[in-house]
Design a protein around this motif. Sequence first.
Motif, PDB file in Angstrom:
ATOM      1  N   GLN A  17       0.796  -1.223  -0.060  1.00 46.52           N
ATOM      2  CA  GLN A  17      -0.007   0.018  -0.010  1.00 46.52           C
ATOM      3  C   GLN A  17       0.839   1.303  -0.027  1.00 46.52           C
ATOM      4  OE1 GLN A  17      -2.465  -0.500   3.447  1.00 46.52           O
ATOM      5  NE2 GLN A  17      -4.050  -1.453   2.278  1.00 46.52           N
ATOM      6  N   LEU A  18       1.670   1.478   0.888  1.00 53.96           N
ATOM      7  CA  LEU A  18       2.881   2.446   0.923  1.00 53.96           C
ATOM      8  C   LEU A  18       3.318   2.674  -0.756  1.00 53.96           C
ATOM      9  CD1 LEU A  18       4.340   1.891   4.558  1.00 53.96           C
ATOM     10  CD2 LEU A  18       2.661   3.763   3.683  1.00 53.96           C
ATOM     11  N   ALA A  19       4.108   1.799  -1.297  1.00 53.12           N
ATOM     12  CA  ALA A  19       4.717   1.542  -2.524  1.00 53.12           C
ATOM     13  C   ALA A  19       3.755   2.216  -3.379  1.00 53.12           C
ATOM     14  CB  ALA A  19       5.240   0.103  -2.933  1.00 53.12           C
ATOM     15  N   ARG A  20       2.644   1.815  -3.508  1.00 52.81           N
ATOM     16  CA  ARG A  20       1.476   2.437  -4.429  1.00 52.81           C
ATOM     17  C   ARG A  20       1.385   3.677  -4.207  1.00 52.81           C
ATOM     18  NH1 ARG A  20      -2.727  -2.711  -4.582  1.00 52.81           N
ATOM     19  NH2 ARG A  20      -1.312  -4.071  -6.147  1.00 52.81           N
ATOM     20  N   GLY A  23       4.170   5.741  -5.747  1.00 52.08           N
ATOM     21  CA  GLY A  23       4.540   5.546  -6.881  1.00 52.08           C
ATOM     22  C   GLY A  23       5.895   4.775  -6.718  1.00 52.08           C
ATOM     23  N   VAL A  24       6.497   3.981  -5.884  1.00 52.85           N
ATOM     24  CA  VAL A  24       7.910   3.236  -6.031  1.00 52.85           C
ATOM     25  C   VAL A  24       7.488   1.670  -5.850  1.00 52.85           C
ATOM     26  CG1 VAL A  24       8.830   5.278  -5.103  1.00 52.85           C
ATOM     27  CG2 VAL A  24       8.027   3.555  -3.414  1.00 52.85           C
ATOM     28  N   SER A  25       8.698   1.026  -6.182  1.00 62.99           N
ATOM     29  CA  SER A  25       8.404  -0.468  -5.641  1.00 62.99           C
ATOM     30  C   SER A  25       8.594  -0.648  -4.133  1.00 62.99           C
ATOM     31  CB  SER A  25       9.505  -1.199  -6.394  1.00 62.99           C
ATOM     32  OG  SER A  25      10.868  -0.942  -5.801  1.00 62.99           O
ATOM     33  N   GLN A  26       8.265  -1.837  -3.928  1.00 64.84           N
ATOM     34  CA  GLN A  26       8.418  -2.344  -2.433  1.00 64.84           C
ATOM     35  C   GLN A  26       9.823  -2.144  -1.716  1.00 64.84           C
ATOM     36  OE1 GLN A  26       5.414  -5.647  -3.091  1.00 64.84           O
ATOM     37  NE2 GLN A  26       5.390  -5.248  -1.043  1.00 64.84           N
ATOM     38  N   ALA A  27      11.005  -2.212  -2.693  1.00 65.34           N
ATOM     39  CA  ALA A  27      12.036  -2.554  -1.934  1.00 65.34           C
ATOM     40  C   ALA A  27      12.494  -1.033  -1.459  1.00 65.34           C
ATOM     41  CB  ALA A  27      12.985  -2.796  -3.046  1.00 65.34           C
ATOM     42  N   PRO A  28      12.291  -0.095  -1.881  1.00 63.26           N
ATOM     43  CA  PRO A  28      12.786   1.207  -1.126  1.00 63.26           C
ATOM     44  C   PRO A  28      11.800   1.347   0.202  1.00 63.26           C
ATOM     45  CG  PRO A  28      11.680   1.665  -3.215  1.00 63.26           C
ATOM     46  CD  PRO A  28      11.906   0.366  -3.224  1.00 63.26           C
TER      47      PRO A  28
END
Length: 58
Positions: A17-20, A23-28
């Motif tokens: 949810q945070l990645a979305r 607008g970034v991937s889950q890795a960062p």
Amino acid sequence: MTAPILPAPGTRLVELQLAREFGVSQAPVREALRERSSTRLVESLPPARNLRPRPLPG
């Protein structure tokens, strides 16, 4: 641009949810949560990887 709304202490933080939202991937997001955990701004609760913001000392 508006300031991000911080989740309330005890709110479950979900990487996907945070990645979305940002607008970034889950890795960062995962790395940022890991760093916040090491500074005790985020705590990990059972079950594994159940991360929540800690209350700020007050």
